[in-house]
Design a protein around this motif. Structure first.
Motif, PDB file in Angstrom:
ATOM      1  N   ASP A   1       0.804  -1.223   0.000  1.00 51.02           N
ATOM      2  CA  ASP A   1       0.000   0.000   0.000  1.00 51.02           C
ATOM      3  C   ASP A   1       0.836   1.273   0.000  1.00 51.02           C
ATOM      4  N   ASN A   2       2.175   1.151  -0.029  1.00 50.74           N
ATOM      5  CA  ASN A   2       3.016   2.348  -0.051  1.00 50.74           C
ATOM      6  C   ASN A   2       4.166   2.226  -1.050  1.00 50.74           C
TER       7      ASN A   2
ATOM      8  N   LEU B   1      -3.311  -1.526  -4.369  1.00 46.67           N
ATOM      9  CA  LEU B   1      -3.757  -1.152  -3.029  1.00 46.67           C
ATOM     10  C   LEU B   1      -3.603   0.341  -2.779  1.00 46.67           C
ATOM     11  N   SER B   2      -2.512   0.924  -3.280  1.00 44.92           N
ATOM     12  CA  SER B   2      -2.258   2.350  -3.035  1.00 44.92           C
ATOM     13  C   SER B   2      -3.280   3.240  -3.732  1.00 44.92           C
TER      14      SER B   2
ATOM     15  N   ASN C   1      -6.803   2.461  -1.476  1.00 42.32           N
ATOM     16  CA  ASN C   1      -6.844   2.961  -0.106  1.00 42.32           C
ATOM     17  C   ASN C   1      -6.701   4.477  -0.066  1.00 42.32           C
TER      18      ASN C   1
END
Length: 724
Positions: A141-142, A166-167, A170
């Motif tokens: 996510d990063n 994911l990034s 989210n």
């Protein structure tokens, strides 16, 4: 989860191309077998595209500190993963490119077939399987960078199937750099268009995301919008202005940090939001339909641009430099696209041993690295700032802006350097129109020549049955401006079989001479040639001013001429009407008997015109007449029969050069300027000095001798200056 210090995520619409190969026995992709030995070889080969191709290129060019997270695309085309792709069908053949290099390229597009379901391949047997086909392996996510291929064929609307990184899904947390390659999409979808759909809404959901958003699209995708007007193959200036207007008129694009509109391997327009600035990178000697890149097609060019940007952003993340220098990535991509086209698709095999065709990724890698890491440039591309449509002063006239006119250099110095060193060295960032042996850097002339070339190319490309009548254009210019030469060179650049015929109407004694000329034209067509008919001095007198016009109306409109009681078809032809007493279209329309002589009827049958500028100033605001003179003078002095050129440099005295460039007027236009060169004593000279000029009497035939020699002597003693 990835264990690497840095991560780039790649996802998006994936495409398999299915290439029907067609090759002779010698060019075969496989060995000839048995009774089929004498047959040409055909086969079907897979070719990766879309996000799959993007992933493969990025894996080759990424820094070692980065790990790639992406879907498992699958190598076995016969298994279930076959259904996760969109399919594109083309015919490819080995074709010759520039400098004799042969490569596999597309000759025909057969069609497109979308993947069976929205995102999940075959219909899932359970909700848990729905997202597996595009699930990103080792997603985090990063990540530092996210790269997305959004061709507009489903991925942008696949939020519910959990296909996105994911990034992106989210909210909150570290915002990565996002590079999205964006196509217009399918016309019957509600999210068709640039900067549309669920994915776009997420990417543009905050200022922080927009500050790190880079959009890559193409001029062709922008043109899909029926409200957008982007010209093609007229001039780089006009196309860039139109494209800049299209970007700023889009509801979403102006908010992005960068937007790049690609013109394929010949150019790109870069929009920098923070600078509110447009930069054009362009092939100096070609536009979108340049012949060099018409020997078959290829896909992967926009993907190459996206990958080059990803490489630059990854380097930026490692360097920690505040200057991203997207411009260098654009230049690297252009060099890589050009090299990839010359290489063509390469033969390969899948993991299962199936023969395949592949995009030349190693060639792309080498060229991107040469530019990004080593600072290499081929010299094929120029760069220019394009006026921002929102920042133009009230007096700005778009059609008068030119890249040549925006140069900071003194015009005299530029002209001198053209004569001494050539256009390529003197004007490295200016478009050059090349038509056979004719060169021009003037935007007006380039647009005129290109419009005529496009017109003739379109006419020639139509079926014979659809060409029952000639197509007609007009050429105007002062006497000696080179009207016949210009037309011949423009037609020569089209490279098709033709027969050039020239008739001077001022020398015709009666209308019977015209019928005889049309019979000659008709016979050329019957022999399978395309007649190019140059009607010189069509505006001369015949029974009164503009007397010939009425006799052309019937052949121009109906493609026939009547001789006595018999009608004859003219057939396909290009009629070129060259003015003898009119130096422009406007002066032709202002002729006293224009209406009475059927002038409006005549012009209604004309499909295009050229106003040649010639060697002399066209009004007080024409600063670039000396550039036109310089290009002509260079072409004559560089003749191999003379000995004035050494190592690419023309040896000419400053004063002589000044006089050629600054003479107030040449009495007979181009012919006078060329005559002075021809009658100068240069046969054994290694330098064009003052002693080589013709006698005063000879000079006075073509220029005002006193004015010319005063310009020669204004430079004092003879010298050779070397200014670059």
């Amino acid at each position: 989860m990835t264990s690497a210090e840095h991560c780039i995520v790649v996802s998006g619409d994936a495409v398999i191309g299915w290439a029907l190969t067609s090759a002779s026995k010698k060019e075969s992709l496989g060995d000839p077998v048995g009774k089929w030995y004498n047959q040409d070889r055909v086969g079907v080969r897979p070719l990766e595209g879309g996000a799959w191709l993007l992933d493969n290129i990025i894996r080759e060019i990424k820094p070692t500190e980065f790990e790639v997270a992406s879907p498992e695309w699958g190598e076995h085309f016969e298994d279930k993963s076959f259904n996760k792709y969109h399919h594109y069908f083309v015919t490819i053949k080995k074709l010759e490119a520039q400098e004799g290099a042969k490569g596999w390229r597309q000759t025909q597009i057969q069609g497109y077939s979308p993947r069976p379901t929205k995102c999940g391949g075959l219909s899932p047997s359970s909700p848990e399987e729905e997202h597996l086909d595009y699930e990103i392996k080792n997603d985090i996510d990063n990540p530092d960078v996210v790269v997305i291929e959004d061709a507009g064929v489903g991925y942008r609307s696949s939020h519910k199937a959990q296909c996105w990184p994911l990034s992106i899904e989210n909210e909150g947390g570290t915002v990565p750099w996002v590079i999205v390659e964006m196509g217009h999409g399918e016309g019957d979808r509600g999210d068709a268009g640039i900067a549309r759909g669920e994915l776009w809404d997420r990417l543009s959901s905050s200022e922080a995301r927009l500050d790190r958003l880079i959009v890559v699209t193409t001029a062709e995708d922008l043109r899909y919008d029926p409200t957008i007007e982007i010209s093609k193959n007229l001039s780089w200036e006009r196309t860039a202005e139109d494209c800049a207007t299209a970007i700023l008129s889009n509801t979403g694009l102006p908010a992005c940090r960068y937007v790049i509109a690609s013109f394929g391997p010949v150019g790109a327009l870069l929009y920098d939001r923070d600078r509110n600035d447009f930069a054009l990178y362009f092939d100096r000697k070609g536009m979108e339909d340049t012949s060099e890149f018409k020997q078959g097609g290829m896909w992967g060019f926009t993907t190459t641009l996206t990958a080059a940007l990803a490489k630059r952003v990854m380097d930026h993340c490692l360097e920690g430099d505040s200057n991203l220098r997207v411009d260098i990535a654009v230049q690297a991509a252009l060099e890589a696209m050009r090299a990839a086209y010359r290489k063509g698709y390469i033969t390969s095999q899948t993991m299962s041993g199936m023969p395949a065709i592949s995009f030349p990724i190693s060639t792309v890698k080498d060229n991107i690295n040469k530019v990004l890491d080593d600072g290499w440039h081929s010299g094929n591309f120029g760069m220019a700032r394009v006026p921002n449509p929102t920042r133009r002063p009230p007096e700005f006239i778009p059609t008068k802006w030119s890249i040549l006119g925006s140069l900071p250099e003194d015009v005299q110095t530029v002209a001198e350097n053209i004569v001494r060193y050539g256009v390529d060295i003197a004007l490295p960032n200016v478009p050059v129109g090349e038509y056979g042996d004719l060169l021009t850097v003037d935007r007006k002339e380039i647009e005129s020549f290109e419009s005529i070339r496009n017109l003739v190319r379109g006419y020639w490309g139509r079926a014979t049955a659809a060409k029952p009548r000639p197509i007609s254009i007009a050429v105007f210019g002062a006497p000696g401006s080179g009207k016949s030469y210009a037309v011949k060179q423009v037609v020569k650049s089209l490279d098709f079989r033709h027969e050039f015929r020239e008739f001077n109407l001022s020398q015709f004694g009666s209308v019977d001479d015209l019928w005889d000329a049309l019979h000659v034209v008709r016979d050329d067509g019957l022999r399978g040639l395309f007649p190019i008919v140059f009607w010189d001095e069509f505006d001369s007198e015949y029974g009164g001013d503009l007397g010939w016009l009425r006799y052309f109306l019937y052949p121009m409109q109906d493609g026939k001429f009547r001789e006595g009681e018999v009608e004859h078809p003219v057939g396909q032809a290009l009629f070129v009407f060259a003015g003898g007493t009119s130096d422009s279209l406007l002066s032709f329309e202002r002729k006293p008997r224009f209406r009475d002589a059927k002038g409006p009827d005549f012009l209604s049958r004309i499909r295009g015109h050229i106003n040649l500028l010639g060697t002399d100033p066209q009004g007080e605001d024409d600063r670039y007449y000396i550039i036109r003179r310089a290009i002509l003078l260079r072409s004559w002095l560089a003749d191999e029969k003379l000995k004035l050129e050494r190592d690419g440099v023309i040896n000419i005295d400053d004063g002589v050069l000044n006089a050629f460039l600054r003479a107030p007027r040449y009495k007979h236009g181009v012919r006078s300027m060329q005559a002075i060169v021809e009658i100068s004593e240069l046969s054994r000279a290694s330098q064009f000095g003052r002693s080589n000029l013709p006698s005063p009497g000879q000079l006075d035939l073509h220029v005002n001798e006193r004015e010319f020699m005063s310009l020669v002597r204004a430079y004092g003693q003879s010298s050779i200056s070397l200014r670059v």
